[in-house]
Design a protein around this motif. Structure first.
Motif, mmCIF file in Angstrom:
data_model
loop_
_atom_site.group_PDB
_atom_site.id
_atom_site.type_symbol
_atom_site.label_atom_id
_atom_site.label_comp_id
_atom_site.label_asym_id
_atom_site.label_seq_id
_atom_site.Cartn_x
_atom_site.Cartn_y
_atom_site.Cartn_z
ATOM 1 N N ASP A 90 1.094 -1.400 0.037
ATOM 2 C CA ASP A 90 0.295 0.238 -0.152
ATOM 3 C C ASP A 90 0.478 0.774 -0.196
ATOM 4 O OD1 ASP A 90 -1.820 -1.431 0.189
ATOM 5 O OD2 ASP A 90 -2.741 -1.408 2.061
ATOM 6 N N VAL A 91 1.568 1.305 0.795
ATOM 7 C CA VAL A 91 2.909 2.476 1.644
ATOM 8 C C VAL A 91 3.457 2.578 -0.273
ATOM 9 C CG1 VAL A 91 4.975 3.431 1.963
ATOM 10 C CG2 VAL A 91 2.961 2.336 3.637
ATOM 11 N N LEU A 92 3.586 1.921 -0.581
ATOM 12 C CA LEU A 92 5.101 1.950 -2.167
ATOM 13 C C LEU A 92 3.707 2.456 -3.023
ATOM 14 C CD1 LEU A 92 6.961 -0.768 -1.374
ATOM 15 C CD2 LEU A 92 7.914 1.842 -1.755
ATOM 16 N N ALA A 93 2.313 1.705 -3.295
ATOM 17 C CA ALA A 93 1.637 1.947 -4.596
ATOM 18 C C ALA A 93 1.133 3.462 -3.961
ATOM 19 C CB ALA A 93 0.538 1.623 -4.743
ATOM 20 N N VAL A 94 1.157 3.530 -3.175
ATOM 21 C CA VAL A 94 0.658 5.298 -2.208
ATOM 22 C C VAL A 94 2.082 6.645 -2.944
ATOM 23 C CG1 VAL A 94 0.114 6.925 -0.496
ATOM 24 C CG2 VAL A 94 -1.144 5.155 -0.747
ATOM 25 N N LEU A 95 2.859 6.629 -2.014
ATOM 26 C CA LEU A 95 4.103 6.553 -2.754
ATOM 27 C C LEU A 95 4.566 7.134 -4.391
ATOM 28 C CD1 LEU A 95 6.875 5.870 -0.297
ATOM 29 C CD2 LEU A 95 5.931 7.668 -0.574
ATOM 30 N N GLU A 96 4.288 6.289 -5.090
ATOM 31 C CA GLU A 96 4.161 6.218 -6.037
ATOM 32 C C GLU A 96 2.571 7.461 -6.959
ATOM 33 O OE1 GLU A 96 4.001 3.349 -10.503
ATOM 34 O OE2 GLU A 96 4.081 2.136 -8.527
ATOM 35 N N GLN A 97 2.017 7.469 -7.025
ATOM 36 C CA GLN A 97 1.195 8.143 -7.299
ATOM 37 C C GLN A 97 0.771 9.251 -7.010
ATOM 38 O OE1 GLN A 97 -3.245 5.980 -6.248
ATOM 39 N NE2 GLN A 97 -1.819 4.773 -5.675
ATOM 40 N N LEU A 98 1.605 10.023 -5.569
ATOM 41 C CA LEU A 98 2.288 11.065 -4.898
ATOM 42 C C LEU A 98 2.857 11.820 -6.292
ATOM 43 C CD1 LEU A 98 1.905 10.326 -0.529
ATOM 44 C CD2 LEU A 98 0.056 11.589 -2.036
ATOM 45 N N GLY A 99 3.294 10.863 -6.724
ATOM 46 C CA GLY A 99 4.086 11.686 -7.071
ATOM 47 C C GLY A 99 5.147 12.609 -6.719
ATOM 48 N N GLY A 100 6.273 13.296 -7.577
ATOM 49 C CA GLY A 100 6.468 14.758 -6.870
ATOM 50 C C GLY A 100 8.301 14.142 -6.357
ATOM 51 N N GLY A 101 9.022 12.555 -6.377
ATOM 52 C CA GLY A 101 10.331 12.542 -5.904
ATOM 53 C C GLY A 101 9.792 11.819 -4.909
ATOM 54 N N PRO A 102 10.905 11.311 -4.092
ATOM 55 C CA PRO A 102 10.868 10.421 -2.822
ATOM 56 C C PRO A 102 10.369 11.453 -1.458
ATOM 57 C CG PRO A 102 12.986 11.198 -3.843
ATOM 58 C CD PRO A 102 12.304 11.974 -4.390
ATOM 59 N N ALA A 103 9.905 10.688 -1.056
ATOM 60 C CA ALA A 103 9.422 11.046 -0.026
ATOM 61 C C ALA A 103 10.004 10.517 1.221
ATOM 62 C CB ALA A 103 7.598 10.916 0.394
ATOM 63 N N VAL A 104 9.707 11.442 2.583
ATOM 64 C CA VAL A 104 9.791 11.327 4.370
ATOM 65 C C VAL A 104 8.889 10.113 4.771
ATOM 66 C CG1 VAL A 104 10.217 11.913 5.903
ATOM 67 C CG2 VAL A 104 10.977 13.437 4.200
ATOM 68 N N VAL A 105 9.063 9.123 5.152
ATOM 69 C CA VAL A 105 8.121 8.633 6.356
ATOM 70 C C VAL A 105 7.829 8.437 7.246
ATOM 71 C CG1 VAL A 105 6.864 5.987 5.873
ATOM 72 C CG2 VAL A 105 7.502 6.818 3.526
ATOM 73 N N VAL A 106 6.761 9.012 7.619
ATOM 74 C CA VAL A 106 6.245 9.170 9.270
ATOM 75 C C VAL A 106 5.837 8.121 9.637
ATOM 76 C CG1 VAL A 106 5.711 10.296 11.115
ATOM 77 C CG2 VAL A 106 6.976 12.016 9.509
ATOM 78 N N GLY A 107 6.221 6.780 10.676
ATOM 79 C CA GLY A 107 5.604 5.787 11.073
ATOM 80 C C GLY A 107 5.363 5.737 12.286
ATOM 81 N N ALA A 108 4.052 5.894 13.018
ATOM 82 C CA ALA A 108 4.387 5.041 14.688
ATOM 83 C C ALA A 108 3.323 3.397 14.830
ATOM 84 C CB ALA A 108 3.103 6.299 14.941
ATOM 85 N N SER A 109 4.271 2.907 15.498
ATOM 86 C CA SER A 109 4.140 1.532 15.803
ATOM 87 C C SER A 109 3.767 0.698 14.795
ATOM 88 C CB SER A 109 2.787 1.725 16.166
ATOM 89 O OG SER A 109 2.622 0.234 17.284
ATOM 90 N N MET A 110 2.650 0.241 14.719
ATOM 91 C CA MET A 110 2.463 -0.645 13.175
ATOM 92 C C MET A 110 2.869 0.333 11.814
ATOM 93 S SD MET A 110 -1.772 -1.214 11.422
ATOM 94 C CE MET A 110 -1.926 0.149 11.186
ATOM 95 N N GLY A 111 2.459 1.699 11.782
ATOM 96 C CA GLY A 111 3.000 2.368 11.242
ATOM 97 C C GLY A 111 4.538 2.429 10.611
ATOM 98 N N GLY A 112 5.466 2.822 11.886
ATOM 99 C CA GLY A 112 6.678 2.389 12.148
ATOM 100 C C GLY A 112 7.523 1.302 11.570
ATOM 101 N N ILE A 113 6.933 0.157 11.873
ATOM 102 C CA ILE A 113 7.225 -1.308 10.918
ATOM 103 C C ILE A 113 7.267 -1.458 9.602
ATOM 104 C CG2 ILE A 113 7.048 -3.738 11.408
ATOM 105 C CD1 ILE A 113 6.228 -3.123 14.006
ATOM 106 N N THR A 114 5.037 -1.235 9.059
ATOM 107 C CA THR A 114 5.747 -0.560 8.011
ATOM 108 C C THR A 114 5.903 0.199 6.457
ATOM 109 O OG1 THR A 114 3.947 -1.040 8.073
ATOM 110 C CG2 THR A 114 3.641 -0.235 5.572
#
Length: 287
Positions: A90-114
């Motif tokens: 999901d995350v990789l698909a969303v990053l591709e749709q957001l476009g505009g180059g690389p992004a910082v990912v901030v994840g808490a708990s489950m989101g951090g593991i992801t």
């Protein structure tokens, strides 16, 4: 996608994750700003990041806060696939749709593991920096079990909002109880006269997986990190101990560590100002 006249107000995005699942996100700030994708913890929603998203958006950062599959307004997986492999997709698909180059990912708990696992997956080079919010590769089992116990409680819902508020207050004894229950409405839905948490009970999944195997996988992903990394730890956390944080810093020697004194595992909500200051500074330094 709707329009917003004020950068403090989010634009709602409807995105596609792995297998075409529909994911809902809020975007704060200019669409051409440096992107930061926020991934909440288990049982939470994108609204956990609302204040941080608004503040970063006002500073010119494109902050995107996303409901994970099975949470909030995102679609529930029809096959109840809530494995980390699916959420990484999901995350990789969303990053591709957001476009505009690389992004910082901030994840808490489950989101951090992801987020951590996503950096090691094919396509993970779209992540330019990583913020882990009170999660490390080897969290404290007692703290993790306390989180899972809270999530699995009350499968039959609550008769009133006050009952739900009591459950939250019991789970977060360190946090002052809000004067109003209105904020709970973002995390609850009413069915048949009762209030239910707005997540798919299937997110709890199969608990037979070997935690040691997961820890080794996460250790490997951490050792491979060559991007800027920030670990945010709540000093009152029972999930990330001082020893756990120190072990992570040995795995990732170039990582930065910020500890928030007034925070426990739910660091962003416990002391939002300190959390936002730490994340904003890191994002600016990582650009």
């Amino acid at each position: 996608m709707s329009n917003a006249n004020n950068l403090l107000d989010p634009v709602q995005l409807r995105l596609r994750g792995a297998g075409g699942i529909e994911l809902v996100a809020d975007q704060y700030g200019p669409p051409d700003g440096p992107a930061v994708l926020f991934l909440h913890g288990g049982g939470q929603t994108r609204h956990s990041w609302k204040q941080t998203g608004a503040q970063l958006g006002a500073s010119g950062i494109r902050a995107v806060t996303m409901d994970a599959r099975g949470h909030g307004d995102s679609q529930w997986a029809f096959d109840r696939d809530y494995r980390y492999e699916a959420m990484v997709g999901d995350v990789l698909a969303v990053l591709e749709q957001l476009g505009g180059g690389p992004a910082v990912v901030v994840g808490a708990s489950m989101g951090g593991i992801t987020g951590l696992l996503a950096t090691a997956a094919p396509g993970g080079d779209g992540i330019s920096a990583l913020v882990l919010v009170d999660i490390v590769t080897r969290p404290e089992p007692e703290g993790v079990n306390r989180v899972l116990t809270f999530l699995s409680k009350n499968p039959d819902g609550f008769a009133t909002l006050d009952e739900a508020a009591d459950a939250v207050a019991d789970y977060l004894p360190h946090r002052p109880r809000p004067e109003s229950n209105a904020g709970l409405l973002r995390n609850l839905r009413k069915r048949d006269g009762r209030w239910y948490w707005h997540w798919d009970p299937g997110i709890l999944g199969d608990k037979s997986a070997d935690p040691d195997d997961m820890a080794r996988t996460l250790d490997g992903a951490a050792r491979a990190l060559d991007i800027p990394v920030l670990l945010v730890r709540g000093l009152q956390s029972d999930v990330v101990s001082a020893e756990g944080a120190a072990e992570f810093m040995e795995l990732v020697p170039h990582a930065e560590l910020v500890e928030i004194g007034n925070a426990a595992h739910t660091a962003a909500g416990d002391d939002n100002d300190s959390f936002t200051e730490a994340v904003a500074g890191f994002v600016i330094r990582s650009r």
